[in-house]
Motif scaffolding. Structure first.
Motif, PDB file in Angstrom:
ATOM      1  N   THR A  95      65.511   3.947  21.905  1.00  0.00           N
ATOM      2  CA  THR A  95      64.934   4.973  21.305  1.00  0.00           C
ATOM      3  C   THR A  95      64.621   6.111  22.481  1.00  0.00           C
ATOM      4  OG1 THR A  95      62.870   4.055  22.204  1.00  0.00           O
ATOM      5  CG2 THR A  95      63.345   3.387  19.908  1.00  0.00           C
ATOM      6  N   VAL A  96      63.970   7.283  21.870  1.00  0.00           N
ATOM      7  CA  VAL A  96      63.621   8.142  23.170  1.00  0.00           C
ATOM      8  C   VAL A  96      62.970   7.855  24.091  1.00  0.00           C
ATOM      9  CG1 VAL A  96      62.531  10.416  23.189  1.00  0.00           C
ATOM     10  CG2 VAL A  96      64.058  10.082  21.205  1.00  0.00           C
ATOM     11  N   ALA A  97      62.050   7.042  24.104  1.00  0.00           N
ATOM     12  CA  ALA A  97      60.964   6.594  24.992  1.00  0.00           C
ATOM     13  C   ALA A  97      62.004   5.492  26.044  1.00  0.00           C
ATOM     14  CB  ALA A  97      59.946   5.868  24.625  1.00  0.00           C
ATOM     15  N   GLU A  98      62.773   4.774  25.131  1.00  0.00           N
ATOM     16  CA  GLU A  98      63.558   3.914  26.113  1.00  0.00           C
ATOM     17  C   GLU A  98      64.676   4.423  27.002  1.00  0.00           C
ATOM     18  OE1 GLU A  98      63.643  -0.293  23.520  1.00  0.00           O
ATOM     19  OE2 GLU A  98      64.804   1.390  22.823  1.00  0.00           O
ATOM     20  N   ASN A  99      65.179   5.801  26.409  1.00  0.00           N
ATOM     21  CA  ASN A  99      66.228   6.648  27.056  1.00  0.00           C
ATOM     22  C   ASN A  99      65.511   6.987  28.535  1.00  0.00           C
ATOM     23  OD1 ASN A  99      68.834   8.021  25.968  1.00  0.00           O
ATOM     24  ND2 ASN A  99      67.486   7.081  24.119  1.00  0.00           N
ATOM     25  N   LEU A 124      56.253  12.337  30.543  1.00  0.00           N
ATOM     26  CA  LEU A 124      57.530  13.231  30.628  1.00  0.00           C
ATOM     27  C   LEU A 124      57.698  13.859  29.164  1.00  0.00           C
ATOM     28  CD1 LEU A 124      59.390  11.222  33.134  1.00  0.00           C
ATOM     29  CD2 LEU A 124      58.889  13.538  33.132  1.00  0.00           C
ATOM     30  N   LEU A 125      57.524  12.875  28.249  1.00  0.00           N
ATOM     31  CA  LEU A 125      58.047  13.423  26.835  1.00  0.00           C
ATOM     32  C   LEU A 125      57.010  14.541  26.531  1.00  0.00           C
ATOM     33  CD1 LEU A 125      59.039  10.228  24.900  1.00  0.00           C
ATOM     34  CD2 LEU A 125      60.307  12.056  25.701  1.00  0.00           C
ATOM     35  N   GLY A 126      55.871  14.193  26.759  1.00  0.00           N
ATOM     36  CA  GLY A 126      54.678  15.368  26.426  1.00  0.00           C
ATOM     37  C   GLY A 126      54.936  16.606  27.143  1.00  0.00           C
ATOM     38  N   GLN A 127      55.282  16.854  28.332  1.00  0.00           N
ATOM     39  CA  GLN A 127      55.968  17.702  29.054  1.00  0.00           C
ATOM     40  C   GLN A 127      57.102  18.550  28.371  1.00  0.00           C
ATOM     41  OE1 GLN A 127      56.626  16.800  33.163  1.00  0.00           O
ATOM     42  NE2 GLN A 127      54.738  17.181  33.749  1.00  0.00           N
ATOM     43  N   VAL A 128      58.064  17.847  27.846  1.00  0.00           N
ATOM     44  CA  VAL A 128      58.963  18.601  27.033  1.00  0.00           C
ATOM     45  C   VAL A 128      58.888  18.715  25.517  1.00  0.00           C
ATOM     46  CG1 VAL A 128      61.000  17.979  28.824  1.00  0.00           C
ATOM     47  CG2 VAL A 128      60.266  16.521  26.582  1.00  0.00           C
ATOM     48  N   GLY A 129      57.647  18.344  25.114  1.00  0.00           N
ATOM     49  CA  GLY A 129      57.255  18.425  23.820  1.00  0.00           C
ATOM     50  C   GLY A 129      57.918  17.502  22.697  1.00  0.00           C
ATOM     51  N   LEU A 130      58.307  16.108  23.396  1.00  0.00           N
ATOM     52  CA  LEU A 130      58.804  15.197  22.138  1.00  0.00           C
ATOM     53  C   LEU A 130      58.004  13.952  22.257  1.00  0.00           C
ATOM     54  CD1 LEU A 130      62.400  15.061  23.709  1.00  0.00           C
ATOM     55  CD2 LEU A 130      61.683  16.115  21.620  1.00  0.00           C
ATOM     56  N   ALA A 131      56.486  14.154  22.547  1.00  0.00           N
ATOM     57  CA  ALA A 131      55.841  13.022  22.539  1.00  0.00           C
ATOM     58  C   ALA A 131      55.716  12.209  21.238  1.00  0.00           C
ATOM     59  CB  ALA A 131      54.319  13.264  22.962  1.00  0.00           C
ATOM     60  N   GLN A 146      67.551  17.195  21.383  1.00  0.00           N
ATOM     61  CA  GLN A 146      68.441  16.381  22.340  1.00  0.00           C
ATOM     62  C   GLN A 146      68.474  16.915  23.682  1.00  0.00           C
ATOM     63  OE1 GLN A 146      72.241  14.980  20.926  1.00  0.00           O
ATOM     64  NE2 GLN A 146      71.353  14.221  18.999  1.00  0.00           N
ATOM     65  N   ARG A 147      68.806  18.492  23.743  1.00  0.00           N
ATOM     66  CA  ARG A 147      68.862  19.002  25.109  1.00  0.00           C
ATOM     67  C   ARG A 147      67.336  18.625  26.023  1.00  0.00           C
ATOM     68  NH1 ARG A 147      72.802  22.305  25.651  1.00  0.00           N
ATOM     69  NH2 ARG A 147      73.914  22.957  23.829  1.00  0.00           N
ATOM     70  N   LYS A 148      66.384  18.707  25.048  1.00  0.00           N
ATOM     71  CA  LYS A 148      65.044  18.363  26.009  1.00  0.00           C
ATOM     72  C   LYS A 148      65.065  16.876  26.602  1.00  0.00           C
ATOM     73  CE  LYS A 148      62.360  21.816  23.380  1.00  0.00           C
ATOM     74  NZ  LYS A 148      61.033  21.720  22.384  1.00  0.00           N
ATOM     75  N   VAL A 180      61.509  27.098  30.911  1.00  0.00           N
ATOM     76  CA  VAL A 180      61.400  27.924  32.236  1.00  0.00           C
ATOM     77  C   VAL A 180      59.921  27.464  32.883  1.00  0.00           C
ATOM     78  CG1 VAL A 180      61.140  30.084  33.362  1.00  0.00           C
ATOM     79  CG2 VAL A 180      62.978  29.623  31.627  1.00  0.00           C
ATOM     80  N   ASP A 181      58.814  27.495  32.310  1.00  0.00           N
ATOM     81  CA  ASP A 181      57.719  27.271  32.718  1.00  0.00           C
ATOM     82  C   ASP A 181      57.693  25.660  33.241  1.00  0.00           C
ATOM     83  OD1 ASP A 181      56.514  29.512  32.240  1.00  0.00           O
ATOM     84  OD2 ASP A 181      55.409  29.055  30.505  1.00  0.00           O
ATOM     85  N   LEU A 182      58.165  24.913  32.750  1.00  0.00           N
ATOM     86  CA  LEU A 182      58.387  23.261  32.924  1.00  0.00           C
ATOM     87  C   LEU A 182      59.077  23.381  34.183  1.00  0.00           C
ATOM     88  CD1 LEU A 182      57.973  20.514  32.277  1.00  0.00           C
ATOM     89  CD2 LEU A 182      60.139  20.588  30.975  1.00  0.00           C
ATOM     90  N   LEU A 183      60.130  24.116  34.296  1.00  0.00           N
ATOM     91  CA  LEU A 183      60.728  23.949  35.556  1.00  0.00           C
ATOM     92  C   LEU A 183      60.099  24.572  36.756  1.00  0.00           C
ATOM     93  CD1 LEU A 183      64.506  24.692  34.188  1.00  0.00           C
ATOM     94  CD2 LEU A 183      63.487  22.475  34.899  1.00  0.00           C
ATOM     95  N   LEU A 184      59.476  25.567  36.473  1.00  0.00           N
ATOM     96  CA  LEU A 184      58.712  26.518  37.543  1.00  0.00           C
ATOM     97  C   LEU A 184      57.483  25.414  37.893  1.00  0.00           C
ATOM     98  CD1 LEU A 184      58.435  29.854  36.256  1.00  0.00           C
ATOM     99  CD2 LEU A 184      59.620  29.134  38.290  1.00  0.00           C
ATOM    100  N   ARG A 185      56.878  24.817  37.137  1.00  0.00           N
ATOM    101  CA  ARG A 185      55.699  23.714  37.408  1.00  0.00           C
ATOM    102  C   ARG A 185      56.455  22.684  38.343  1.00  0.00           C
ATOM    103  NH1 ARG A 185      53.986  21.448  32.721  1.00  0.00           N
ATOM    104  NH2 ARG A 185      54.674  23.114  31.511  1.00  0.00           N
TER     105      ARG A 185
END
Ligand SMILES: Nc1ncnc2c1ncn2[C@@H]1O[C@H](COP(=O)(O)OP(=O)(O)OP(=O)(O)O)[C@@H](O)[C@H]1O
Ligand SMILES: [Mg+2]
Lengths: 240, 321, 330
Positions: A95-99, A124-131, A146-148, A180-185
């Motif tokens: 699953t995504v979480a297991e990944n 982490l999933l929250g940060q990329v919006g996949l929670a 998938q990129r996220k 970009v924001d995420l990477l800046l953070r």
């Protein structure tokens, strides 16, 4: 400032084809570096050689003073060098979480408990919006999701140096800004980042320094505004 | 790997599972003391032997995606090491089992170290060749009878009371349960996630920090050792061991067919597959010839691979969704 | 040219490999006089080398189908040796019933075997390749086919050894102390002819070049205007068709029973891997090296070690190639 990543004279050939020739590159700790270049200029090959997915033919690579050349990829990851793949390569049966659990279990310096793994993964999933997709399989995600996931998995390795290989291709403007924001953070937290990207808006907004590859050679290295005005770079992009 | 594990109902803890397994073994043992018909133990031994072999195969084949065609080689080496040591020193069965497991683990280490750097196909071809070569070597090993085979004396009574076959049955019960517990523990541990990552995408697994080579070799050693342990009691079970019976093609095929039929993703698949297929064969043996029997297994296997790639467990899970 | 026609037919041993059969007939011959007065050891070795070359040429005939399927198309067809045995039995049927020459019978079997290959590829493509998970499942699939083919042959034809009759089985040319049994020489020549023909087909014809292209770059193939799936189907058909000829050669060289194919799996794959995955010249050389080594070991030590040789080749080849080739084809 001492260089975190130090690449000297890196060369890579595929059969008779020279994909990378004599690349020198230093990246300081905490730096935000943009890496651009036309299609096929060797950017991904560069990432593959640094991260150990491919073996380079000549030159030397060090991370924080440690020579990487003889190390297998997983040890480089454990030393703090994480990368995302240009074409997402999720673990399809997990699953995504297991990944995210895989790097959390394997790449970290300390052993995490089950609960800690879950917590970090969800954060982490929250940060990329996949929670809300945590329990889904990668194949149920869109290309963009998938990129996220690919980026989140690299982040889960807890890197000192993160190399994001075209994490934003195909994303909408708003999503690009988000990443970009995420990477800046992340950079604000002290992670050194190399961003490989064709979307110039993102590169210019993100990078402190810009490097350009053309046909396997480094043709420019400097301040972003100067590099984009460099005649050799212009020629490569405009094809004159 | 059960995908829904982290979110839905919490899975049974590893310790709890071991306890349940121990309780199960105890219950079967107690029930067995009431049984007087040796046929039950003969048939049960075969079923358990296949549970053990299928589980051992699946730790590498199912979890990591590396197909071992050489089960018969590991199994036969276990049997012949046990025969030789028994002839030479007359050691007790548990020691013979440990010796068989150790030698087969070592062979797994050698094979794995040499071939696991490559794409899985090459590992598979090497294991296939291993089976053929080992048979040639053992056919030349005169000490254990060479091509003619060797008789092994089976004591009439087991050390626990009851017949020796009954003792063999309990031994195999213990080994099979142990293997299932090990498989489930591996599956739920970090190694399980690492192996699943290897199966899905090896380069990505490396990039995520998984020491793929080390993990694969360790798994091959474990899997090989369990197969060797499965073979070690065989000489006492059959009492006459020759290369064709030790390198039985049926063993190689069944060991692959059973996990594939049951489902390779979790520990329960090989168990279900082994129980089902060996009971079907045991039943069919009475009515049809052994060649037709094998044909049946082959066709069932091909049918499952092509039509239900996730096996019975996959079908059940698909139904539940 | 002294021709000693000693109509001796080799008798199958329990583990009957061509090398075994050869050693045995040569052993007897050593008692007869040495016309040239050659050093007996030298003569023995020379004979072993020549026998090995002939044997190697035959191995190449078995391996060429795998070189196409595995080396070029990336299809791990483990069942190929079983199809070779099937070819041998088809030839035996034709030879036994109609007295047809084995090689002619093999040629007659080409179309049905080609068709079989086409159908098999269709199934493989539908079930595995198009789904994208062809690694574990595909291997097990071919293993299943190998097994089922063998069992069906046992059920239909029986587990006995079968032989064919042909004028070139038996006679033996002897040139300067070196034996050239026709039963080995004819298959070797036919094998070389077949491989040469395939080479021409692959390099000179449009289909052939499409096949070569599909093995290197499927995208370029689409630009040529050929469908990769159809090209692979054709190529796989071709690969299985070679099993008919290889089967004919096999049953000329030695008596055949259904499970004999397994002995060739390790050999054929070793030859293909050692030869560089899909290169015919490399494969041919690797086959010769394997044949000569087996023959020498059988002569100097014992024929029962012969099956171990292929393994002795395969493992180091795999181990060495592992070094620089991570991420690439191997
Ligand atoms: N494994 C390989 N074998 C042979 N050639 C390769 C391999 N990987 C990359 N190449 C070649 O090396 C060159 C550089 O490829 P690379 O993927 O590094 O480019 P890139 O700069 O990342 O391009 P893009 O912007 O399209 O991602 C290309 O010409 C490619 O065809
Ligand atoms: Mg790229």
């Amino acid at each position: 400032m001492a260089a975190l990543l130090d690449v000297q004279g890196l060369g890579k050939r595929f059969g008779g084809f020279t994909a990378l020739a004599d690349i020198d590159l230093q990246v300081a700790a905490g730096e935000r570096l943009g890496l651009i270049g036309p299609n096929g200029s060797g950017k991904s090959t560069f990432v593959n050689c640094i991260s150990g997915t491919l073996r380079h033919d000549s030159g030397r690579v060090t991370l924080g003073g440690q020579l990487l050349d003889a190390l297998p990829p997983h040890q480089r990851t454990r030393l703090g060098l994480a990368r995302s793949f240009q074409l997402p390569r999720p673990f399809g049966s997990l699953t995504v979480a297991e990944n995210l659990r895989v790097p959390l279990l394997y790449a970290g310096a300390t052993k995490l408990s089950d609960a800690e793994c879950r917590e970090r993964g969800m954060a982490l999933l929250g940060q990329v919006g996949l929670a809300d997709k945590a329990a889904q399989r990668p194949r149920e995600l869109t290309q963009i999701e998938q990129r996220k996931l690919e980026l989140a998995r690299a982040m889960a390795a807890g890197p000192r140096l993160l190399i994001a290989d075209e994490s934003m291709a195909g994303l909408s403007n708003a999503e690009v800004d988000e990443i970009v924001d995420l990477l800046l953070r992340l950079n604000g937290q002290g992670v050194t980042i190399i961003m490989i990207e064709h979307i110039m808006r993102a590169v210019m907004a993100f990078s402190q320094r810009l490097v350009c590859f053309v046909a396997g050679r480094k043709v420019a290295d400097g301040l972003p505004e100067e590099v984009v005005r460099n005649p050799e770079v212009e020629r490569a992009y405009l094809g004159e | 790997m059960t995908g829904d594990a982290p979110l839905s109902r919490p899975p049974m803890g590893t310790l709890a599972f071991w306890c349940w397994a121990a309780a199960f073994t105890g219950v079967v043992y107690l029930a067995g003391r009431w049984v007087t018909n040796d046929y039950v133990f003969f048939a049960g031994y075969i079923v358990l032997q296949y549970v053990l072999l299928a589980t051992a195969w699946n730790i590498l084949g199912g979890y990591a995606g590396y197909v071992n065609f050489g089960t018969a080689a590991f199994f036969a080496i276990g049997a012949y090491i046990s025969t030789a040591l028994n002839k030479w020193l007359g050691l007790p069965l548990p020691v013979l089992i440990l010796a068989g497991a150790a030698v087969c683990g070592l062979i797994g280490l050698l094979m794995g170290g040499l071939t696991l750097k490559l794409q899985g196909v090459f590992f598979s071809i090497a294991t296939l060749a291993l089976a053929i070569v080992t048979q040639a070597l053992i056919t030349n090993w005169e000490y254990v009878g060479g091509a003619a085979g060797a008789y092994v004396i089976r004591p009439s009574r087991g050390p626990l009371g009851g017949s020796y076959v009954e003792y063999l049955f309990y031994t195999m019960l213990l080994l099979a349960t142990l293997a299932v517990c090990i498989a489930r523990t591996v599956e739920r541990s970090a190694a399980g996630y690492g192996l699943a990552a290897i199966r899905d995408d090896e380069a990505a697994a490396e990039a995520a920090g998984v020491p793929t080579m080390k993990l694969k070799v360790a798994t091959t050693v474990l899997s090989g050792a369990l197969m060797g342990a499965a073979g070690a009691p065989l000489p006492f079970f059959v009492t006459y061991l020759d290369p064709p019976s030790a390198f039985n093609l049926a063993v190689a095929v069944n060991t692959i067919a059973m996990p594939l039929v049951g489902g390779t993703a979790t520990w329960i698949g090989p168990v279900i597959g082994a129980v089902l297929l060996s009971i079907v064969q045991e039943a069919a043996m009475v009515t049809i010839s052994s060649a037709v029997n094998l044909l049946l297994v082959g066709l069932i296997m091909i049918g499952f691979i092509t039509l239900a790639p996730n096996g019975i467990m996959g079908l059940l899970r698909g139904r539940r969704r | 040219m002294p021709i000693s026609a000693s109509f001796r037919r080799a008798i199958p041993a329990a583990s009957c490999s061509p090398a075994v059969v050869d050693k045995r007939s040569r052993g007897k011959r050593a008692w007869k006089g040495k016309p040239n007065g050659m050093d007996p050891l030298l003569e023995l070795l020379l004979n072993a080398v020549v026998a090995g070359l002939l044997l190697g040429a035959f191995y190449a005939a078995v391996a060429v189908g795998i070189a196409i399927a595995f080396g070029m198309l990336d299809i791990p067809n483990l069942a190929h040796p079983a199809f070779v045995v099937m070819g041998a039995f088809a030839v035996w049927l034709l030879n036994d019933a109609f007295g047809l020459d084995p090689i002619l019978a093999g040629i007659l079997c080409l179309p049905p075997f080609f068709l079989l290959g086409v159908l098999l590829y269709q199934a493989y493509y539908a079930c595995f390749e198009s789904r994208g998970d062809n690694a574990l499942q595909g291997l097990a699939f071919f293993f299943g086919i190998l097994f089922v083919t063998e069992v069906v042959l046992i059920l239909v034809i029986g587990a006995d050894y079968r032989t064919v009759a042909a004028p070139y089985i038996g006679p033996n040319w002897r040139i300067g102390g070196i034996d050239l049994p026709l039963r080995m020489l004819v298959p070797a020549l036919v094998s070389l002819l077949m491989i040469g023909g395939l080479h021409l087909l692959l390099t000179r014809s449009f289909i052939g070049r499409a096949i070569l292209a599909v093995s290197q770059d499927p995208l370029a193939l689409q630009l040529m205007g050929a469908s990769p799936v159809r090209t692979k189907r054709l190529a796989f058909g071709l690969s299985i068709a070679t099993a008919a000829i290889a089967g004919a050669l096999l049953i000329i060289i030695q008596p055949v029973e259904p499970s004999i194919g397994r002995e060739f799996i390790g050999r054929a794959f070793a030859v293909v891997v050692l030869g560089g995955m899909g290169s015919f010249v490399g494969m041919l050389m690797a086959a010769m090296v394997l044949g000569v080594t087996e023959s020498l070991v059988a002569t100097l030590f014992s024929p029962s070690w012969a099956p171990a040789i292929a393994f002795g080749f395969l493992l180091p080849t795999l181990a060495i190639r592992a070094g620089g080739l991570m991420g690439r084809k191997l």
